[in-house]
Design a protein around this motif. Structure first.
Motif, PDB file in Angstrom:
ATOM      1  N   TYR A 633       0.930  -1.387  -0.081  1.00  0.00           N
ATOM      2  CA  TYR A 633      -0.389   0.201   0.483  1.00  0.00           C
ATOM      3  C   TYR A 633       0.943   1.175  -0.248  1.00  0.00           C
ATOM      4  O   TYR A 633       0.442   2.115  -0.363  1.00  0.00           O
ATOM      5  CB  TYR A 633      -1.236  -0.186   0.788  1.00  0.00           C
ATOM      6  CG  TYR A 633      -1.292   2.153   1.349  1.00  0.00           C
ATOM      7  CD1 TYR A 633      -3.106   1.276   1.136  1.00  0.00           C
ATOM      8  CD2 TYR A 633      -1.072   2.136   2.494  1.00  0.00           C
ATOM      9  CE1 TYR A 633      -3.529   2.660   0.794  1.00  0.00           C
ATOM     10  CE2 TYR A 633      -1.957   3.363   2.852  1.00  0.00           C
ATOM     11  CZ  TYR A 633      -2.675   3.839   2.049  1.00  0.00           C
ATOM     12  OH  TYR A 633      -3.147   4.650   2.555  1.00  0.00           O
ATOM     13  N   SER A 634       1.942   0.991   1.054  1.00  0.00           N
ATOM     14  CA  SER A 634       2.999   2.524   1.061  1.00  0.00           C
ATOM     15  C   SER A 634       3.653   3.025  -0.265  1.00  0.00           C
ATOM     16  O   SER A 634       3.649   3.415  -1.100  1.00  0.00           O
ATOM     17  CB  SER A 634       3.489   2.450   2.085  1.00  0.00           C
ATOM     18  OG  SER A 634       4.268   3.699   1.688  1.00  0.00           O
ATOM     19  N   SER A 635       4.075   1.691  -0.703  1.00  0.00           N
ATOM     20  CA  SER A 635       4.284   1.738  -2.367  1.00  0.00           C
ATOM     21  C   SER A 635       3.856   2.521  -3.334  1.00  0.00           C
ATOM     22  O   SER A 635       4.558   3.475  -3.458  1.00  0.00           O
ATOM     23  CB  SER A 635       5.214  -0.051  -3.002  1.00  0.00           C
ATOM     24  OG  SER A 635       6.058   0.188  -1.633  1.00  0.00           O
ATOM     25  N   CYS A 636       2.184   1.700  -3.566  1.00  0.00           N
ATOM     26  CA  CYS A 636       1.867   2.435  -4.602  1.00  0.00           C
ATOM     27  C   CYS A 636       1.333   3.846  -4.097  1.00  0.00           C
ATOM     28  O   CYS A 636       1.040   4.410  -5.034  1.00  0.00           O
ATOM     29  CB  CYS A 636       0.710   0.921  -4.675  1.00  0.00           C
ATOM     30  SG  CYS A 636       0.114   0.156  -4.871  1.00  0.00           S
ATOM     31  N   LYS A 637       0.672   4.399  -3.158  1.00  0.00           N
ATOM     32  CA  LYS A 637       0.483   5.626  -2.464  1.00  0.00           C
ATOM     33  C   LYS A 637       1.948   6.485  -3.227  1.00  0.00           C
ATOM     34  O   LYS A 637       1.775   7.466  -3.658  1.00  0.00           O
ATOM     35  CB  LYS A 637       0.422   5.557  -1.216  1.00  0.00           C
ATOM     36  CG  LYS A 637       0.110   7.053  -0.418  1.00  0.00           C
ATOM     37  CD  LYS A 637      -2.036   6.828  -0.415  1.00  0.00           C
ATOM     38  CE  LYS A 637      -2.150   8.178   0.760  1.00  0.00           C
ATOM     39  NZ  LYS A 637      -2.963   8.556  -0.313  1.00  0.00           N
ATOM     40  N   GLN A 638       2.681   5.721  -2.530  1.00  0.00           N
ATOM     41  CA  GLN A 638       4.463   6.840  -3.213  1.00  0.00           C
ATOM     42  C   GLN A 638       4.618   7.086  -4.175  1.00  0.00           C
ATOM     43  O   GLN A 638       4.163   8.105  -5.247  1.00  0.00           O
ATOM     44  CB  GLN A 638       5.252   5.967  -2.748  1.00  0.00           C
ATOM     45  CG  GLN A 638       5.818   6.410  -0.835  1.00  0.00           C
ATOM     46  CD  GLN A 638       6.716   5.386  -0.846  1.00  0.00           C
ATOM     47  OE1 GLN A 638       7.795   4.907  -1.425  1.00  0.00           O
ATOM     48  NE2 GLN A 638       7.472   5.461   0.878  1.00  0.00           N
ATOM     49  N   ILE A 639       4.253   6.168  -4.850  1.00  0.00           N
ATOM     50  CA  ILE A 639       3.984   6.484  -6.324  1.00  0.00           C
ATOM     51  C   ILE A 639       2.896   7.149  -7.331  1.00  0.00           C
ATOM     52  O   ILE A 639       3.413   7.796  -8.108  1.00  0.00           O
ATOM     53  CB  ILE A 639       3.981   4.845  -7.390  1.00  0.00           C
ATOM     54  CG1 ILE A 639       4.594   3.791  -7.725  1.00  0.00           C
ATOM     55  CG2 ILE A 639       3.468   5.637  -9.358  1.00  0.00           C
ATOM     56  CD1 ILE A 639       4.322   2.041  -7.337  1.00  0.00           C
ATOM     57  N   LEU A 640       1.704   7.316  -6.528  1.00  0.00           N
ATOM     58  CA  LEU A 640       1.093   7.833  -7.215  1.00  0.00           C
ATOM     59  C   LEU A 640       1.589   9.977  -6.601  1.00  0.00           C
ATOM     60  O   LEU A 640       0.364  10.786  -7.109  1.00  0.00           O
ATOM     61  CB  LEU A 640      -0.468   7.367  -6.372  1.00  0.00           C
ATOM     62  CG  LEU A 640      -0.909   5.768  -7.036  1.00  0.00           C
ATOM     63  CD1 LEU A 640      -2.008   5.694  -6.036  1.00  0.00           C
ATOM     64  CD2 LEU A 640      -1.230   6.506  -8.450  1.00  0.00           C
ATOM     65  N   ASP A 641       1.852   9.547  -5.194  1.00  0.00           N
ATOM     66  CA  ASP A 641       2.215  10.924  -4.239  1.00  0.00           C
ATOM     67  C   ASP A 641       3.768  11.833  -4.921  1.00  0.00           C
ATOM     68  O   ASP A 641       3.545  12.828  -4.766  1.00  0.00           O
ATOM     69  CB  ASP A 641       1.877  10.720  -3.367  1.00  0.00           C
ATOM     70  CG  ASP A 641       0.546  10.876  -3.074  1.00  0.00           C
ATOM     71  OD1 ASP A 641      -0.982  10.811  -2.768  1.00  0.00           O
ATOM     72  OD2 ASP A 641       0.865  10.152  -1.432  1.00  0.00           O
ATOM     73  N   MET A 642       4.043  10.245  -5.801  1.00  0.00           N
ATOM     74  CA  MET A 642       5.511  11.378  -6.247  1.00  0.00           C
ATOM     75  C   MET A 642       5.281  12.523  -7.725  1.00  0.00           C
ATOM     76  O   MET A 642       4.405  12.920  -8.224  1.00  0.00           O
ATOM     77  CB  MET A 642       6.203  10.384  -7.099  1.00  0.00           C
ATOM     78  CG  MET A 642       7.697  10.720  -7.001  1.00  0.00           C
ATOM     79  SD  MET A 642       8.557   9.636  -8.085  1.00  0.00           S
ATOM     80  CE  MET A 642       8.290   7.889  -6.559  1.00  0.00           C
ATOM     81  N   ASP A 643       6.281  14.139  -7.372  1.00  0.00           N
ATOM     82  CA  ASP A 643       6.205  15.133  -8.351  1.00  0.00           C
ATOM     83  C   ASP A 643       6.152  14.350  -9.886  1.00  0.00           C
ATOM     84  O   ASP A 643       7.171  12.829  -9.947  1.00  0.00           O
ATOM     85  CB  ASP A 643       7.913  15.310  -8.062  1.00  0.00           C
ATOM     86  CG  ASP A 643       7.804  16.986  -8.750  1.00  0.00           C
ATOM     87  OD1 ASP A 643       6.731  16.727 -10.122  1.00  0.00           O
ATOM     88  OD2 ASP A 643       7.865  18.210  -7.965  1.00  0.00           O
ATOM     89  N   PRO A 644       5.371  14.578 -10.622  1.00  0.00           N
ATOM     90  CA  PRO A 644       5.488  13.966 -11.882  1.00  0.00           C
ATOM     91  C   PRO A 644       7.070  14.371 -12.920  1.00  0.00           C
ATOM     92  O   PRO A 644       6.975  13.391 -13.841  1.00  0.00           O
ATOM     93  CB  PRO A 644       4.240  14.901 -12.205  1.00  0.00           C
ATOM     94  CG  PRO A 644       2.857  15.387 -11.029  1.00  0.00           C
ATOM     95  CD  PRO A 644       4.247  15.307 -10.379  1.00  0.00           C
ATOM     96  N   VAL A 645       7.272  15.010 -12.009  1.00  0.00           N
ATOM     97  CA  VAL A 645       8.635  15.224 -12.674  1.00  0.00           C
ATOM     98  C   VAL A 645       9.526  14.497 -12.861  1.00  0.00           C
ATOM     99  O   VAL A 645       9.992  14.184 -13.933  1.00  0.00           O
ATOM    100  CB  VAL A 645       9.018  17.090 -13.001  1.00  0.00           C
ATOM    101  CG1 VAL A 645      10.287  17.137 -13.741  1.00  0.00           C
ATOM    102  CG2 VAL A 645       8.139  17.963 -13.092  1.00  0.00           C
ATOM    103  N   ILE A 646       9.284  13.948 -11.794  1.00  0.00           N
ATOM    104  CA  ILE A 646      10.655  12.716 -10.926  1.00  0.00           C
ATOM    105  C   ILE A 646       9.878  11.410 -11.727  1.00  0.00           C
ATOM    106  O   ILE A 646      10.817  10.794 -12.880  1.00  0.00           O
ATOM    107  CB  ILE A 646      10.777  12.444  -9.455  1.00  0.00           C
ATOM    108  CG1 ILE A 646      11.167  14.166  -9.679  1.00  0.00           C
ATOM    109  CG2 ILE A 646      11.412  11.740  -9.471  1.00  0.00           C
ATOM    110  CD1 ILE A 646      11.137  14.148  -7.195  1.00  0.00           C
TER     111      ILE A 646
END
Length: 858
Positions: A633-646
Motif C-alpha cells: 500500500y505504501s509503495s503504491c501511494k508513493q508512486i501516485l504522490d510522487m512529483d510528476p517531473v521525477i
C-alpha cells in the motif's frame, strides 16, 4: 331511483338479466339494439348482436322483407353460438319450431338433429308453434348447433345445461338443480384443468364457458335474494377461481385471466367492493396476471409470446386505482395483507407494460410534457397515486416512531408497511427524481424503517429494494435481513447431517464430512460428536465450528494469510496451490463459514476487506489494501504522490510488470500484453497502480475466491444470494457476525444474565466465584466462557445475543472435583468448595487454554 335486487320477484328475474345486458352492451338504454329483446336470457349479457352483418332469411332473398309490411309475420334473430354469427329469420305465429329448424338447415347446412334452439332459457320443442313459445317480434334466440360435429360437444352441452339450470333456479324452481349446478361446474373444471389438457383445448373450453354467458348467469344467481341460490353460486365461482389458480400451471394463466376479469367486472358492478366473493375473484385475477405480459411488447417480443395475455392495461388499472384509493383513505392503513398483495400483483404487469413501450427511455421525464403513444392517462394517474402513497406512508411511519418512543405497540397494521413501501418504491423508479424523493422520505423515518425490518421482515420475501440503501439501516436490521437469506436451521433429528470427528484429525475428517455431503443435507442442520467422547448436542457443534475455523485459517495450512497489522483478519493465499487439494479446501471453507453464520456461531476470525469486497462482487481500491499488505500500500501511494517531473524522468525505472515470489523463486508477470516494454510515467501511473492491485489481490487468488464463493453458495442456495449476503452487510457487520464481540467481557453483565440452581446469589461460593472472575485476564474469561458455553466470543450484542441465560448449578460431587459444564444448556456445575482459595485453584485449571477445550464438558 335505483331499484335494489331485493325489490324484484322471481318472475321479474329475466328482466334483471336483461338490464345487466344493456349496461354492458349498450350504455344508452333508449337505443333500438338495447331493447331488441326485453326478456333475453343471460347468454346475451356477454355477446352483442351484429345487426350490420349480412343476414339470411327463410327465402334466401337478398332483399329482406320488413315485418311491418307483413303484420302476420314475426321477425326474430337467431344467434349462432358456435360460429359467432346472427341470422335474421321470419315466420308466422302458427309456424312450428320444426319449420324454423328446417330453414336453418337450408341456410347453414347444419342437420336438424344437431340443432337446439334456446329461448328464455328453455329448449324449443319441434311440435310447438312460435306463438306457443311466446316468440314475438324482434325476439332473440340462440342456436347451439353441430354439437356432435364440434371439437368439444360435451363441453357445449355441459355449459348450456348449466346456464339453463341457473335460469330455472332464478325463476324459483327447486329440487335437483341445487346439486346439478355444482356437479356440472366440477365436471367442467375436471375436463378443463386436468394436467394433460392442451393449450388450444383449454382456450376452447373457456371460450365456450364465456360464449354461453356462464359467468353472467352465475353472478345473477349470486345476486339472487334467495340464500340457497346465493350460496350455490358463491361455491361454484369460488371453485372455478381456486381450480384455475391452483390446478393450472402459470403459463396457462393467460387463458383463464379473461374469465376471472369478467367475474370481477360483473361483481364490481353488482356487489360492494368489500364483498368477499368479489375480493376472492380479484385476488385470483391478480395472481394470474402478475407474471404475464399485457398489452404490446416492443422488446424481446419473441421471449414473451407464450405468456402474452389478451387482457390490456386498461382492464386491470381500475383495480390499482381502487386499492390505492382504499389504501390512502383515512388516518391508518385500510388494506388487509391480501389486498396489499393484490395491489402488488396488478402493479407488476402494468409497470412491465410501461417499460415495454417503444417511447419509454429508461425513465419518465417529469413534468410529463411528453405524451406517450399508449397508457398516457394511466402513466399520469400512477404518478399521482405515487405521491399520495409516499405522503400516507410518511405519516404512518412518523406515527410508528412516536408509538415506539411511548412504548405503545398497538401495531396490528404495521406488518403491511414493508410490502406497501416496496411497491411505492417500485412505482417511484419509473419517474425522474421520484426515487430520490422516496429515499429522502425514508431517511426522515429511518428509525421506524429499522424497527419494521427487525420485527416484520419475513423469510421468503424479497428485500432487494432496501439492500441498495443499507445506510438507512442499523446493524441489527441489516443482520436480520442477512439471516433471512440464510437457510433456517432444523432441530428434527432425522434431518440432521451426522458427523463423528477425531480431534487429532479435525481438519481432514471435517473436510471429508462437509465437502462430500449434498448441500441440501447440510442446510437441514448438523449433528456433531467427537470420537470417544460422550458429549453431544448444540454445545459440541458450537465447539466444532470454533475449532475447525481456527484450523482452516491457520496460516500454517497455507490456505489463508493473516494481515500483518491484524492477525485476526485473513485473505486467500496466492501460493495455496502447494496443496493439490487447495481449491477443494476453499470450497469446503466457504461451506463452513456459511454454516457458522447460519447457526449464529461466532468463530473468532475476520476477513480482510479485499476478500470481503470480492465476495460481494465489488471492486477493490487502493485504500482497501491497507491492512492486507501495508508495505505494498505504501509503495503504491508513493508512486501516485510522487512529483510528476521525477516520475517522467524514469526515476522509478518501472514498466507494466509485477514481480511475485512463487515457491521460493521470483517470477515476472506482465500486467497486459507487452507490458514489459511500457514505461510507467505520470500519465499512466494511476492505471499501473490499479493493475498492480488487481493482479496482487484479485487475479492471483481468483480461483481460490471463486471456490470459496461456490461453497458458500452451496449453503445459501445460489451465487446471487451469496453476493447479496455480503452486499447487505457493511464490512464491520460481517466482522461482528463472524468474529463476535471484540469488547472485554463485562463481569457485571455476566452476572445479570446468570441464574442459579441449588445456590443462592448470597451464598459465599457465588460471591467467591464472581470475585475470581473479576481477577481473571481477558483471555482467561474467554476460556471460561468457552468451557461454559462452547463460545469463546460473545455475539456483538453481548449476553443478550445468546439463545438463553447462563446457569450455575450446585453439584453433589466431592469438592475434589473440578467444575463441569453442560454447554448445550449454558450450565456450569461445581460443588460447594470450602474456601475461595480452593475455588480459585479449580477455576485456574479449567481456564488454561489447552485444558478448557472440551475438558469435563457434556
Amino acid at each position: 331511483m335505483k331499484r335494489k335486487l331485493d325489490d324484484y320477484d322471481d318472475d321479474d328475474f329475466c328482466t334483471d338479466l336483461d338490464i345487466v345486458r344493456m349496461r354492458k352492451n349498450n350504455p344508452n338504454p333508449s337505443s333500438a339494439s338495447a331493447t331488441a329483446s326485453n326478456y333475453a336470457f343471460p347468454h346475451q349479457i356477454s355477446g352483442q348482436r351484429h345487426y350490420n352483418e349480412p343476414t339470411a332469411s327463410t327465402s334466401g332473398s337478398s332483399q329482406q322483407p320488413s315485418s311491418s309490411s307483413h303484420p302476420d309475420r314475426i321477425q326474430f334473430f337467431v344467434r349462432m353460438i358456435s360460429q359467432g354469427k346472427t341470422l335474421v329469420l321470419y315466420g308466422k305465429p302458427e309456424d312450428k319450431v320444426k319449420v324454423i329448424h328446417e330453414k336453418i338447415q337450408t341456410i347453414t347446412g347444419i342437420p336438424m338433429i344437431e340443432q337446439r334452439l334456446i329461448y328464455q332459457g328453455r329448449q324449443l320443442q319441434w311440435e310447438h308453434s312460435l306463438a306457443e313459445c311466446m316468440i314475438y317480434n324482434d325476439a332473440g334466440l340462440h342456436l347451439v348447433g353441430r354439437m356432435r360435429s364440434t371439437e368439444h360437444p360435451r363441453v357445449w352441452h355441459l355449459i348450456d345445461d348449466l346456464v339453463s339450470t341457473v335460469y330455472r333456479l332464478c325463476k324459483g324452481e327447486r329440487g335437483v338443480y341445487l346439486k346439478s349446478v355444482e356437479a356440472m361446474m366440477l365436471e367442467f373444471l375436471d375436463m378443463t384443468t386436468k394436467k394433460e389438457i392442451q393449450l388450444t383445448h383449454l382456450a376452447s373450453h373457456l371460450n365456450i364457458f364465456q360464449s354461453l354467458c356462464a359467468p353472467a348467469a352465475l353472478v345473477m344467481l349470486y345476486l339472487s335474494p334467495h340464500r340457497y341460490n346465493k350460496d350455490l353460486a358463491d361455491k361454484s365461482i369460488r371453485t372455478f377461481a381456486s381450480s384455475c389458480k391452483n390446478g393450472l400451471q402459470k403459463p396457462l394463466y393467460s387463458q383463464c385471466a379473461p374469465v376471472a376479469l369478467e367475474f370481477c367486472n360483473l361483481l364490481s358492478r353488482s356487489a360492494a367492493q368489500d364483498d368477499p366473493l368479489y375480493s376472492l375473484c380479484r385476488s385470483s385475477l391478480g395472481s394470474m396476471v402478475e407474471d404475464l405480459r399485457i398489452g404490446r411488447s416492443s422488446r424481446n417480443h419473441e421471449n414473451f409470446s407464450n405468456r402474452m395475455c389478451v387482457i390490456a392495461v386498461k382492464d386491470i388499472f381500475p383495480f390499482v386505482t381502487e386499492l390505492a384509493n382504499k389504501l390512502t383513505e383515512g388516518s391508518g392503513i385500510n388494506l388487509s395483507l391480501n389486498e396489499v398483495r393484490d395491489f402488488a400483483a396488478f402493479l407488476r404487469p402494468i409497470k412491465a407494460a410501461i417499460k415495454d413501450l417503444p417511447d419509454f427511455e429508461r425513465i419518465i421525464q417529469v413534468p410529463m410534457i411528453y405524451t406517450f403513444t399508449c397508457y398516457d392517462d394511466e402513466i399520469k394517474l400512477l404518478y399521482a397515486i405515487l405521491f399520495e402513497l409516499m405522503e400516507k406512508m410518511r405519516k404512518c411511519l412518523e406515527k410508528v416512531k412516536v408509538e415506539m418512543v411511548m412504548e405503545e405497540n398497538e401495531d396490528g397494521e404495521w406488518d403491511q408497511y414493508l410490502p406497501i413501501l416496496k411497491e411505492t418504491r417500485g412505482i417511484a423508479k419509473l419517474y425522474q427524481g421520484a426515487e430520490d424523493i422516496f429515499w429522502s422520505v425514508m431517511k426522515s423515518v429511518d428509525v421506524s424503517l429499522q424497527y419494521l425490518i427487525i420485527r416484520y421482515a419475513k423469510r421468503g420475501e424479497n428485500y432487494k429494494w432496501i439492500i441498495g440503501h443499507k445506510n438507512l439501516l442499523d446493524f441489527e436490521s441489516r443482520r436480520h435481513l442477512v439471516m433471512l437469506l440464510l437457510p433456517e436451521t432444523i432441530d428434527e433429528d432425522e434431518e440432521l447431517h451426522e458427523m463423528l470427528i477425531d480431534r487429532s484429525q479435525l481438519l481432514s475428517e471435517s473436510f471429508n464430512y462437509i465437502s462430500k455431503a449434498k448441500p441440501e443435507n447440510l442446510r437441514g442442520g448438523l449433528f456433531m460428536e467427537f470420537n470417544n467422547e460422550e458429549a453431544t448436542g448444540p454445545g459440541v457443534l458450537r465447539e466444532w465450528f470454533f475449532l475447525v475455523c481456527q484450523e482452516i485459517f491457520n496460516p500454517q495450512n497455507a490456505l489463508f494469510i493473516a494481515c500483518p497489522n491484524d492477525r485476526r483478519r485473513f485473505f486467500p493465499n496466492p501460493a495455496s496451490k502447494v496443496d493439490p487439494l487447495h481449491l477443494r479446501y476453499f470450497k469446503f471453507a466457504g461451506r463452513v463459514i456459511a454454516l457458522a453464520l447460519m447457526h449464529k456461531v461466532p468463530v473468532g476470525i475476520m476477513f480482510d476487506r479485499t476478500f470481503f469486497l470480492q465476495l460481494a462482487g465489488m471492486t477493490i481500491s487502493l485504500e482497501d489494501i491497507k491492512d492486507a499488505d501495508p508495505y505494498f500500500y505504501s509503495s503504491c501511494k508513493q508512486i501516485l504522490d510522487m512529483d510528476p517531473v521525477i516520475v517522467d524522468q524514469d526515476a522509478l525505472g518501472l514498466t507494466f510488470v509485477h514481480e511475485i515470489e512463487e515457491l521460493g523463486s521470483m517470477k515476472v508477470v506482465e500486467l497486459f500484453t507487452n507490458g514489459k516494454n511500457i514505461v510507467v510515467n505520470s500519465r499512466n501511473r494511476k492505471e499501473y497502480v490499479e493493475l498492480l492491485i488487481q493482479h496482487r489481490f484479485v487475479t492471483s487468488v481468483s480461483k481460490q475466491v471463486a471456490k470459496f464463493a461456490k461453497g458458500f453458495a452451496d449453503i445459501v442456495g445460489d451465487e446471487k444470494i451469496q453476493k447479496l449476503v455480503f452486499k447487505t452487510l457493511e464490512f464491520e457487520d460481517h466482522d461482528g457476525m463472524l468474529h463476535g464481540s471484540e469488547s472485554i467481557i463485562s463481569v457485571e453483565d455476566w452476572k445479570v444474565h446468570t441464574e442459579y440452581n441449588g445456590y443462592k446469589e448470597s451464598d459465599p461460593q457465588i460471591y467467591w466465584f464472581w470475585e475470581i472472575v473479576e481477577e481473571m485476564t481477558a483471555e482467561q474469561r474467554k476460556v471460561l466462557l468457552f468451557f461454559w458455553t462452547s463460545l469463546k466470543h460473545l455475539p456483538v450484542d453481548g449476553f443478550n445475543g445468546l439463545a438463553s441465560k447462563l446457569y450455575i448449578y450446585k453439584s453433589n460431587e466431592s469438592t475434589d472435583h473440578l467444575p463441569s459444564s453442560h454447554t448445550c444448556f449454558y450450565r456450569i456445575c461445581f460443588p460447594a468448595y470450602p474456601s475461595m482459595a480452593v475455588m480459585r485453584q479449580r477455576l485456574n485449571i479449567i481456564t488454561q487454554d489447552h485444558v478448557g477445550c472440551s475438558f469435563g464438558t457434556w
